[in-house]
Design an enzyme around this catalytic site. Structure first.
Site, PDB file in Angstrom:
ATOM      1  N   HIS A 125      28.299  58.709-117.596  1.00 33.95           N
ATOM      2  CA  HIS A 125      28.296  58.114-118.932  1.00 33.95           C
ATOM      3  C   HIS A 125      27.358  58.838-119.899  1.00 33.95           C
ATOM      4  O   HIS A 125      27.494  58.713-121.109  1.00 33.95           O
ATOM      5  CB  HIS A 125      27.838  56.652-118.853  1.00 33.95           C
ATOM      6  CG  HIS A 125      28.890  55.708-118.389  1.00 33.95           C
ATOM      7  ND1 HIS A 125      29.281  55.627-117.074  1.00 33.95           N
ATOM      8  CD2 HIS A 125      29.639  54.804-119.064  1.00 33.95           C
ATOM      9  CE1 HIS A 125      30.216  54.703-116.963  1.00 33.95           C
ATOM     10  NE2 HIS A 125      30.455  54.183-118.144  1.00 33.95           N
ATOM     11  N   CYS A 154      31.728  59.536-110.551  1.00 31.02           N
ATOM     12  CA  CYS A 154      30.665  58.548-110.750  1.00 31.02           C
ATOM     13  C   CYS A 154      29.514  58.974-109.850  1.00 31.02           C
ATOM     14  O   CYS A 154      29.693  59.120-108.638  1.00 31.02           O
ATOM     15  CB  CYS A 154      31.202  57.179-110.342  1.00 31.02           C
ATOM     16  SG  CYS A 154      29.947  55.880-110.292  1.00 31.02           S
ATOM     17  N   GLU A 201      29.215  52.598-122.944  1.00 26.99           N
ATOM     18  CA  GLU A 201      30.422  51.756-122.867  1.00 26.99           C
ATOM     19  C   GLU A 201      30.672  51.048-124.199  1.00 26.99           C
ATOM     20  O   GLU A 201      31.803  50.756-124.555  1.00 26.99           O
ATOM     21  CB  GLU A 201      30.293  50.729-121.739  1.00 26.99           C
ATOM     22  CG  GLU A 201      30.434  51.299-120.340  1.00 26.99           C
ATOM     23  CD  GLU A 201      31.895  51.567-119.923  1.00 26.99           C
ATOM     24  OE1 GLU A 201      32.801  50.833-120.348  1.00 26.99           O
ATOM     25  OE2 GLU A 201      32.106  52.525-119.154  1.00 26.99           O
ATOM     26  N   ASP A 249      35.851  56.111-111.627  1.00 19.50           N
ATOM     27  CA  ASP A 249      34.482  55.801-112.061  1.00 19.50           C
ATOM     28  C   ASP A 249      34.431  54.286-112.241  1.00 19.50           C
ATOM     29  O   ASP A 249      35.461  53.604-112.220  1.00 19.50           O
ATOM     30  CB  ASP A 249      34.173  56.514-113.391  1.00 19.50           C
ATOM     31  CG  ASP A 249      32.776  56.195-113.927  1.00 19.50           C
ATOM     32  OD1 ASP A 249      31.837  56.093-113.111  1.00 19.50           O
ATOM     33  OD2 ASP A 249      32.620  56.035-115.151  1.00 19.50           O
ATOM     34  N   SER A 250      33.239  53.774-112.470  1.00 17.49           N
ATOM     35  CA  SER A 250      33.110  52.346-112.752  1.00 17.49           C
ATOM     36  C   SER A 250      33.698  51.995-114.129  1.00 17.49           C
ATOM     37  O   SER A 250      34.035  50.849-114.379  1.00 17.49           O
ATOM     38  CB  SER A 250      31.637  51.948-112.711  1.00 17.49           C
ATOM     39  OG  SER A 250      30.912  52.707-113.658  1.00 17.49           O
ATOM     40  N   CYS A 253      24.593  60.883-114.486  1.00 19.99           N
ATOM     41  CA  CYS A 253      25.479  59.723-114.631  1.00 19.99           C
ATOM     42  C   CYS A 253      26.568  60.187-115.580  1.00 19.99           C
ATOM     43  O   CYS A 253      26.273  60.791-116.617  1.00 19.99           O
ATOM     44  CB  CYS A 253      24.731  58.534-115.223  1.00 19.99           C
ATOM     45  SG  CYS A 253      25.810  57.139-115.634  1.00 19.99           S
TER      46      CYS A 253
HETATM   47  N1  DGL Z   1      29.132  56.424-114.582  1.00 23.20           N
HETATM   48  C1  DGL Z   1      28.533  56.001-113.384  1.00 23.20           C
HETATM   49  C2  DGL Z   1      27.617  57.047-112.801  1.00 23.20           C
HETATM   50  O1  DGL Z   1      27.898  58.215-112.983  1.00 23.20           O
HETATM   51  C3  DGL Z   1      28.041  54.628-113.203  1.00 23.20           C
HETATM   52  C4  DGL Z   1      27.547  53.830-114.325  1.00 23.20           C
HETATM   53  C5  DGL Z   1      27.417  52.414-113.844  1.00 23.20           C
HETATM   54  O2  DGL Z   1      28.461  51.828-113.539  1.00 23.20           O
HETATM   55  O3  DGL Z   1      26.284  51.916-113.712  1.00 23.20           O
HETATM   56  O4  DGL Z   1      26.660  56.762-112.138  1.00 23.20           O
END
Ligand code: DGL
Length: 295
Positions: free
Chosen positions: A206, A75, A155, A12-13, A204
């Protein structure tokens, strides 16, 4: 090589994909996992598709160098825009994204067929969720909204405070207003007709961290789904199909994994990754478990 003892790569990022790793561990407790968080270059969601593809290929290369037997793109942004490039690059290596499993979860949950999807700017712009849901349920109405600030809040670990609540309110209250007139202008896309969505997809990885404040805003009637559990099930099915599932995991409901089964890579901020990541994974992460890598 079809050797089931090789690890599974997950990336993931940042720390968001750890929500998917948690579900993967629960589904496949005897597997070994290598997780990469590209924390130096987060967020992916505000970047162009070309840049996200480049980052995703570099992150995946680092995992493939570690001899992974499958790649989980934990991600939504990278799954939305880079899945085809990843599959082309690695040929036979199973590559599993989170968007299709997320669409499966959404279609299973909705009754009315009115589905809201929230994600990053790039995920919403790319339209992968809209397409995946339409394939599964052609009569569905999908409304997609970018909630990019949720990534920064997650984050930062600001997931249960006033700031998180106000942000959720600002993004989501118009979308779920009972009054259709109020829903107009909530996004730049066509709004749903008479009723608001009955299902909200956290598109997402996150966003599950903010589930409680999102729930407060959307109310109890809306089913909130994310792709973690469905992705883990898709991974099991694909690994089994390829003869890559560890024998101990072939039957569901196996015993708990050994602590050594996870290792972590981060491209920046090892201390931060350890501090915040534990909350996403549901178990503490020690700084010494994390290797700093350059892509
Ligand atoms: N967690 C990531 C997603 O599912 C990306 C969040 C990001 O880096 O903008 O899209």
């Amino acid at each position: 090589v079809a050797d089931p003892s090789r690890p599974i790569g997950v990336f993931d990022s940042g720390v968001g994909g750890l929500t998917v790793l948690g579900a993967l561990r629960a589904e496949l407790p005897h597997e070994r996992f290598v997780y990469l968080g590209d924390t130096a270059r987060l967020p992916y969601g505000t970047k162009s598709a070309e840049t996200v593809v480049r980052y995703a290929l570099q992150a995946a290369d680092a995992l493939v160098e570690r001899d992974v037997k499958a790649l989980i793109v934990a991600c939504n942004t990278a799954s939305s825009v880079a899945l085809r490039s990843l599959r082309e690059r690695y040929g036979d290596l199973p590559v599993i994204g989170v968007v299709e499993p997320g669409a499966d979860a959404a279609v299973a949950a909705t009754r009315s067929g009115c589905i809201a999807v929230i994600g990053t700017e790039a995920t919403v712009r790319g339209g992968a969720y809209q397409r995946a849901i339409a394939q599964r349920r052609p009569d569905a109405t999908v409304i997609a909204l970018a909630c990019q600030l949720f990534v920064a809040l997650a984050e930062e670990g600001w997931t249960h405070c006033e700031v998180a609540r106000a942000t959720a309110q600002r993004y989501l209250a118009p979308l779920f207003a009972r009054d259709a007139a109020l829903r107009h202008g909530a996004t730049d896309q066509p709004v749903l007709g008479g009723t608001p969505a009955d299902t909200l997809v956290l598109g997402c990885t996150h966003f599950p961290a903010l589930r409680a404040v999102i729930r407060e805003v959307v109310g109890d009637e809306v089913t909130i789904v994310d792709s973690a559990a469905t992705t883990a099930r898709a991974a099991r099915a694909l690994l089994r199909g390829r003869g890559l599932l560890r024998a101990e995991d072939a039957a569901p409901g196996a015993t708990r994994p050994a602590p050594a089964a996870l290792s972590f890579l981060a491209t920046d901020g090892v201390g931060r990754f350890a501090a915040i990541g534990g909350r996403f994974l549901g178990r503490e992460i020690g700084e010494r478990e994390i290797e700093l890598v350059e892509l």
